[in-house]
Design a protein around this motif. Structure first.
Motif, mmCIF file in Angstrom:
data_model
loop_
_atom_site.group_PDB
_atom_site.id
_atom_site.type_symbol
_atom_site.label_atom_id
_atom_site.label_comp_id
_atom_site.label_asym_id
_atom_site.label_seq_id
_atom_site.Cartn_x
_atom_site.Cartn_y
_atom_site.Cartn_z
ATOM 1 N N VAL A 116 21.293 55.962 15.052
ATOM 2 C CA VAL A 116 20.235 56.489 14.180
ATOM 3 C C VAL A 116 20.329 55.845 12.794
ATOM 4 O O VAL A 116 19.320 55.436 12.213
ATOM 5 N N TYR A 117 21.550 55.720 12.286
ATOM 6 C CA TYR A 117 21.728 55.080 10.972
ATOM 7 C C TYR A 117 21.223 53.638 10.994
ATOM 8 O O TYR A 117 20.589 53.169 10.055
ATOM 9 N N GLU A 118 21.516 52.929 12.052
ATOM 10 C CA GLU A 118 21.101 51.529 12.129
ATOM 11 C C GLU A 118 19.575 51.417 12.248
ATOM 12 O O GLU A 118 18.950 50.578 11.603
ATOM 13 N N ILE A 119 18.987 52.291 13.071
ATOM 14 C CA ILE A 119 17.518 52.310 13.166
ATOM 15 C C ILE A 119 16.943 52.589 11.783
ATOM 16 O O ILE A 119 16.000 51.951 11.316
ATOM 17 N N ASN A 120 17.547 53.564 11.105
ATOM 18 C CA ASN A 120 17.056 53.994 9.807
ATOM 19 C C ASN A 120 17.185 52.878 8.767
ATOM 20 O O ASN A 120 16.267 52.634 7.990
ATOM 21 N N ARG A 121 18.328 52.179 8.789
ATOM 22 C CA ARG A 121 18.556 51.102 7.825
ATOM 23 C C ARG A 121 17.450 50.049 7.966
ATOM 24 O O ARG A 121 16.811 49.654 6.989
ATOM 25 N N ARG A 122 17.213 49.640 9.194
ATOM 26 C CA ARG A 122 16.199 48.616 9.425
ATOM 27 C C ARG A 122 14.799 49.139 9.090
ATOM 28 O O ARG A 122 13.974 48.434 8.513
ATOM 29 N N PHE A 123 14.566 50.391 9.453
ATOM 30 C CA PHE A 123 13.249 50.973 9.209
ATOM 31 C C PHE A 123 12.973 51.108 7.713
ATOM 32 O O PHE A 123 11.901 50.736 7.218
ATOM 33 N N LEU A 124 13.955 51.602 6.969
ATOM 34 C CA LEU A 124 13.741 51.787 5.527
ATOM 35 C C LEU A 124 13.566 50.451 4.808
ATOM 36 O O LEU A 124 12.853 50.369 3.805
ATOM 37 N N ASP A 125 14.195 49.409 5.366
ATOM 38 C CA ASP A 125 13.942 48.060 4.833
ATOM 39 C C ASP A 125 12.460 47.716 4.946
ATOM 40 O O ASP A 125 11.848 47.198 4.010
ATOM 41 N N GLU A 126 11.911 48.023 6.110
ATOM 42 C CA GLU A 126 10.475 47.752 6.323
ATOM 43 C C GLU A 126 9.629 48.566 5.360
ATOM 44 O O GLU A 126 8.654 48.053 4.790
ATOM 45 N N VAL A 127 10.009 49.831 5.198
ATOM 46 C CA VAL A 127 9.238 50.692 4.292
ATOM 47 C C VAL A 127 9.287 50.118 2.866
ATOM 48 O O VAL A 127 8.261 50.033 2.196
ATOM 49 N N SER A 128 10.487 49.703 2.444
ATOM 50 C CA SER A 128 10.602 49.162 1.075
ATOM 51 C C SER A 128 9.755 47.914 0.905
ATOM 52 O O SER A 128 9.190 47.691 -0.161
ATOM 53 N N ARG A 129 9.740 47.102 1.964
ATOM 54 C CA ARG A 129 8.921 45.884 1.847
ATOM 55 C C ARG A 129 7.439 46.246 1.740
ATOM 56 O O ARG A 129 6.692 45.629 0.998
ATOM 57 N N ALA A 130 7.039 47.265 2.491
ATOM 58 C CA ALA A 130 5.621 47.643 2.467
ATOM 59 C C ALA A 130 5.252 48.397 1.190
ATOM 60 O O ALA A 130 4.125 48.308 0.711
ATOM 61 N N TYR A 131 6.195 49.178 0.659
ATOM 62 C CA TYR A 131 5.896 49.991 -0.524
ATOM 63 C C TYR A 131 7.011 49.798 -1.546
ATOM 64 O O TYR A 131 7.838 50.693 -1.751
ATOM 65 N N PRO A 132 7.057 48.620 -2.204
ATOM 66 C CA PRO A 132 8.174 48.359 -3.113
ATOM 67 C C PRO A 132 8.277 49.429 -4.196
ATOM 68 O O PRO A 132 7.263 49.829 -4.763
ATOM 69 N N GLY A 133 9.482 49.895 -4.401
ATOM 70 C CA GLY A 133 9.730 50.825 -5.507
ATOM 71 C C GLY A 133 9.344 52.273 -5.255
ATOM 72 O O GLY A 133 9.529 53.117 -6.115
ATOM 73 N N ASP A 134 8.807 52.558 -4.093
ATOM 74 C CA ASP A 134 8.357 53.937 -3.820
ATOM 75 C C ASP A 134 9.504 54.760 -3.235
ATOM 76 O O ASP A 134 9.589 54.988 -2.034
ATOM 77 N N GLN A 135 10.383 55.225 -4.128
ATOM 78 C CA GLN A 135 11.582 55.949 -3.686
ATOM 79 C C GLN A 135 11.244 57.262 -2.989
ATOM 80 O O GLN A 135 11.894 57.661 -2.020
ATOM 81 N N ALA A 136 10.219 57.928 -3.491
ATOM 82 C CA ALA A 136 9.872 59.233 -2.920
ATOM 83 C C ALA A 136 9.444 59.066 -1.470
ATOM 84 O O ALA A 136 9.812 59.848 -0.587
ATOM 85 N N ARG A 137 8.701 58.002 -1.229
ATOM 86 C CA ARG A 137 8.245 57.737 0.124
ATOM 87 C C ARG A 137 9.440 57.420 1.048
ATOM 88 O O ARG A 137 9.529 57.923 2.170
ATOM 89 N N LEU A 138 10.348 56.643 0.535
ATOM 90 C CA LEU A 138 11.550 56.330 1.317
ATOM 91 C C LEU A 138 12.280 57.605 1.719
ATOM 92 O O LEU A 138 12.694 57.771 2.854
ATOM 93 N N ALA A 139 12.407 58.492 0.746
ATOM 94 C CA ALA A 139 13.130 59.738 1.017
ATOM 95 C C ALA A 139 12.394 60.578 2.058
ATOM 96 O O ALA A 139 13.009 61.195 2.932
ATOM 97 N N ARG A 140 11.066 60.580 1.982
ATOM 98 C CA ARG A 140 10.282 61.375 2.946
ATOM 99 C C ARG A 140 10.345 60.782 4.349
ATOM 100 O O ARG A 140 10.365 61.500 5.337
ATOM 101 N N MET A 141 10.353 59.445 4.419
ATOM 102 C CA MET A 141 10.266 58.819 5.744
ATOM 103 C C MET A 141 11.627 58.615 6.408
ATOM 104 O O MET A 141 11.710 58.358 7.611
ATOM 105 N N SER A 142 12.671 58.747 5.626
ATOM 106 C CA SER A 142 14.010 58.523 6.187
ATOM 107 C C SER A 142 14.256 59.424 7.396
ATOM 108 O O SER A 142 13.777 60.561 7.454
#
Ligand code: CR1
Length: 832
Positions: free
Chosen positions: A400-426
């Motif tokens: 799950v951590y590995e899926i999450n690491r890769r997934f959150l990378d994608e989220v950051s690329r799509a929404y740079p700097g959007d920490q709140a979104r990262l926290a919600r989607m984690s």
């Protein structure tokens, strides 16, 4: 009623194959053989259960040819198999349904009669497998029926709970739960496949080693290994010559005895292991929403998901050695988040056990899995305390951590700097305690995400899964729920089925759009009177059952106003009660009031730990006690709580309704399926714009549907602006009168405190806006009363409801899943 059953079933018995020995004489012989060889009984000494078992075995035998032929499809490389993963299958009794679907009803009935017995009595003998809580589990069962009917190779995978949903007793007005020992007299429908068994690891820790080639190998060293054994149940399609497979897993100890302990003389300790292992599939959790942190529930979910995926991989390897092509063999549907560990488990099996690289494994995992969401209630979204998850599934947490690491990378690329979104989607929630979020895991690991009614899917996109929708809108789609017309009309309402088939032929059973042809009968007075005759007979049958089970005599001529479903505040059984109390007061104030006699019927179970729901049951029974005994309303109002609402009782109740109560707070009921069963059986609906009600109203026409209340947008707006239920109480004297009666102790033998928690909840919180919708509901109920006085017009509306309900056949839902999600071709119908 006996006669109707006979005639109705007869018209649906053609098309069987005489080679399979389904004639009356052959059935008679087969029943006697099973009584002798399977039950080891002499006819003179046989109990009703012995006969039921003998008949069921005879029927099952006759399903085997089709079943074995169908199982063969799993090996056919050309056919993709649909795998429906569900922690619940609320099947209902098998015998009657199998007789209908296979076309053996007449032969069975005649054979049974030739033995001096009645089929009805043997049907009543069956303990239904209540392996589900409510709509979600029953939907899974309807879908199995449709998959088999549409000749789609399919497997339903789930858990063989030793105890299903509890039986409900009513004692002194309160719900009392008793254990559902459904297997106590044996289950003739299942076949234990001792040789189809898998080991499931739990607990422990992981270790990393480098193998001889220097490659990293991950080893999970569990503290416990449990065995899952397959129990198979055939699911007959309607005249399709296809029999689907329901494979349920039972947990067992890997070795029945721990020989080390045994040798040391600790005999009892040795057997402990077995007890613990078997406890995994002991009991269904009786909540329609998850309780946080139940280790055993997480173990159940992992156990059945792991067995099922191991089984699918075995089947796939029979077809092809290439696991990269697993998605060509199986389309896997996750029924809510209960099976969402499938995301991590499939990755583990592919990467750790079968040596695929991460990327290849991830690609195939995603394209295999799809996720259906069934609720918007935030408290119903599953999340597991991280520590508990780590203790049971250490390797899965890493994944799950590995899926999450890769997934959150994608989220950051799509929404740079959007920490709140990262926290919600984690996948991990970190606000106040850490949790694994199962809906996020399911969403990330699936190629398709669907809601269960149009409105629900739209709200999903706007609320609970908004971030996922924004990032991957192409994954989202809607598949509105449906119900099978086989069980819910043909079997449970034979009178209506017969009348319909007499008028428009039998094709509606598999082509319900044909029901439209009934529209032209809606102006035929003799048809309308036959239609009423069927409803009246169904109401008389229900009245007899009510008298037998509750001691209350109800008038079959009165309007049967029915609300059956789980008891929950969002479903607002208490709003229904407020209406009853108002009518009660109106009649007492003005005995001449023009109010057509009504019988209010409630049914449904409350989660054992849900205090407010249990108090609502108590209030229904308390109001019933007072109203039913009051001579001033005698013959005008009756209130009944029908105990132990389940599939069997539903089959009696839905066909007898005049009015179907679908009164949830708009935006809260994802779909509802009881709403469909009622309407398909000729009840008119009083309802809010919620779940599938919206689409039902669209189909049947707004003039044939009683609409009231706030819509979802208005609900949100009212909440946002600050909702004060007390104001509605202050400003509406009839509402005040109803609530004051409850708080006065009138229904609790003077004990004003008994219902105080409910009253306080309504006055100071009323999360589900019962008070806000009260007046609109009351006015709508007056329109119902007016309409019911014009019996002819009411019948026209009833016919039009049935005629226009074709959309809500589960066959249509399954076709949509095939097209939009599973990419499984629809096969041409079986030529009858
Ligand atoms: C929903 O509450 C829906 C069924 C089947 C239920 C109901 O509105 O008809 O699912 N959800 O889709 C549920 O049980 C855990 O969630």
């Amino acid at each position: 009623a006996n006669n109707t059953v006979k005639t109705a079933a007869s018209s649906h018995t053609q098309g069987h194959d005489p080679r399979r020995g389904v004639g009356t004489a052959a059935m008679n012989r087969a029943i006697l053989d099973h009584l002798h060889f399977t039950m080891a009984r002499l006819p003179a000494l046989a109990s009703r259960n012995d006969w039921y078992m003998a008949l069921s075995h005879a029927v099952r035998d006759r399903m085997l040819d089709d079943w074995l032929a169908s199982l063969h499809h799993f090996r056919n490389k050309e056919l993709k198999v649909v795998s429906y993963l569900s922690a619940e299958f609320l099947l209902g009794p098998h015998l009657g349904n199998n007789l209908i679907n296979t076309g053996m009803w007449d032969a069975a009935r005649d054979a049974v009669e030739s033995l001096g017995l009645r089929l009805e009595d043997l049907l009543r003998q069956e303990e239904e497998p209540g392996l589900g809580n409510g709509g979600l589990g029953r939907l899974a069962a309807c879908y199995l029926d449709s998959l088999a009917t549409l000749r789609i190779p399919s497997i339903g995978y789930g858990i063989r709970y030793e105890f299903g949903i509890f039986d409900q007793l009513i004692r002194d007005g309160w719900q009392v739960e008793t254990a559902d020992k459904w297997l106590k007299f044996g289950n003739p429908w299942e076949i234990c496949r001792s040789e189809i068994a898998y080991e499931v690891k739990m607990g422990g820790h992981t270790e990393y080693h480098h193998d001889a080639d220097g490659r990293l190998a991950i080893v999970w060293l569990p503290v416990k290994v449990i065995k899952g054994v397959a129990y198979d149940t055939p699911i007959a399609g309607y005249r399709s010559r296809i029999t689907g497979l329901l494979r349920l897993w039972k947990s067992e100890a890997v070795e029945s005895f721990n020989f080390q302990a045994f040798n040391a003389g600790e005999y009892y300790h040795a057997v402990d292991e077995k007890v613990v292992s078997e406890s995994i599939t002991k009991v269904l959790y009786p909540n329609d929403e998850p309780g946080v942190g139940k280790l055993l529930r997480l173990a159940q979910q992992y156990f059945f998901v792991s067995c099922s995926l191991q089984d699918m991989i075995r089947v796939h390897l029979l077809r092809s050695p290439r696991l990269e092509e697993f998605d060509q063999t199986f389309a896997v549907q996750m029924n809510d988040t209960h099976p969402s560990l499938a995301v991590a488990e499939l990755m583990r099996l592919l990467v750790d056990e079968h040596g695929l690289g991460w990327d290849a494994a991830w690609k195939v995992t995603r394209s295999t899995l799809a996720y259906t969401n069934h609720t918007l209630l935030p408290e119903a979204l599953e999340k597991w305390p991280l520590q508990l998850f780590a203790n049971l599934l250490p390797r899965h947490l890493e994944i799950v951590y590995e899926i999450n690491r890769r997934f959150l990378d994608e989220v950051s690329r799509a929404y740079p700097g959007d920490q709140a979104r990262l926290a919600r989607m984690s996948l991990i929630e970190e606000t106040g305690g850490k949790f694994v979020r199962m809906a996020n895991l399911a969403s990330v690991g699936s190629h398709a995400i669907n809601g269960v009614a149009h409105l629900h899917t739209e709200l999903l996109k706007e609320t609970v899964l908004a971030d996922f929708y924004q990032m991957t809108p192409e994954k989202f789609c809607n598949v509105t729920n449906g119900v099978t017309p086989r069980r819910w009309v043909l079997l449970s309402n034979p009178g209506l089925a017969w009348l319909i088939s007499e008028s428009i032929g039998e094709e509606w059973v598999t082509a319900p759009e044909k029901l439209r042809e009934l529209e032209c009968f809606a102006s035929d007075p003799s048809f309308l009177s036959a239609w009423r005759g069927v409803k009246d007979a169904n109401k008389r049958a229900l009245a007899a059952a009510i008298l037998e089970r509750t001691g209350v005599a109800v008038d079959p001529e009165s309007l049967f106003d029915i609300q059956v479903k789980r008891i929950h505040e969002y479903k607002r059984q208490h709003l229904n009660l407020l209406h009853i109390l108002t009518l009660y007061h109106r009649i007492k104030r003005d005995p001449g009031a023009q109010i057509p006699p009504r019988t209010f019927i409630f049914g449904g179970k409350a989660a054992p730990g849900y205090f407010m729901a249990k108090l609502i049951i108590k209030l229904i029974n308390s109001v019933a006690e007072v109203v039913n005994a009051d001579p001033e309303v005698a013959g005008r109002l009756k209130v009944v709580f029908f105990p132990d609402f389940n599939v069997t009782n539903g089959q009696l109740i839905y066909p007898a309704a005049d009015l179907s109560e679908q009164i949830s707070t708009s935006g809260k009921e994802a779909s509802g399926t009881g709403n469909m069963k009622f309407s398909l059986n000729g009840a008119l609906t009083i309802g809010t714009l919620d779940g599938a009600n919206v689409e039902i109203r669209e189909e049947v026409g707004e003039e044939n549907f009683f609409l009231f209340g706030l819509n979802a947008t208005e609900v949100q707006a009212l909440k946002k602006s600050g909702y004060h239920p007390g104001r509605f109480y202050e400003e509406d004297w009839e509402l005040r009168e109803a609530i004051d009666a409850v708080r006065s102790g009138l229904f609790s033998h003077g004990d004003a405190g008994l219902f105080q928690p409910l009253v306080d909840h309504l006055l100071y919180d009323d999360e589900y806006l019962a008070l806000a919708d009260y007046r609109s509901y009351l006015e709508c109920q007056e329109r119902v009363s007016t309409a019911f006085r014009q019996r002819e017009l009411w019948s026209v509306k009833s016919v039009l409801n049935v005629a226009r309900m074709g959309k809500f056949s589960s066959d249509r839902s399954i076709r949509e899943y095939c097209e939009k999600i599973w990419k499984v071709p629809i096969r041409p119908p079986f030529p009858h």
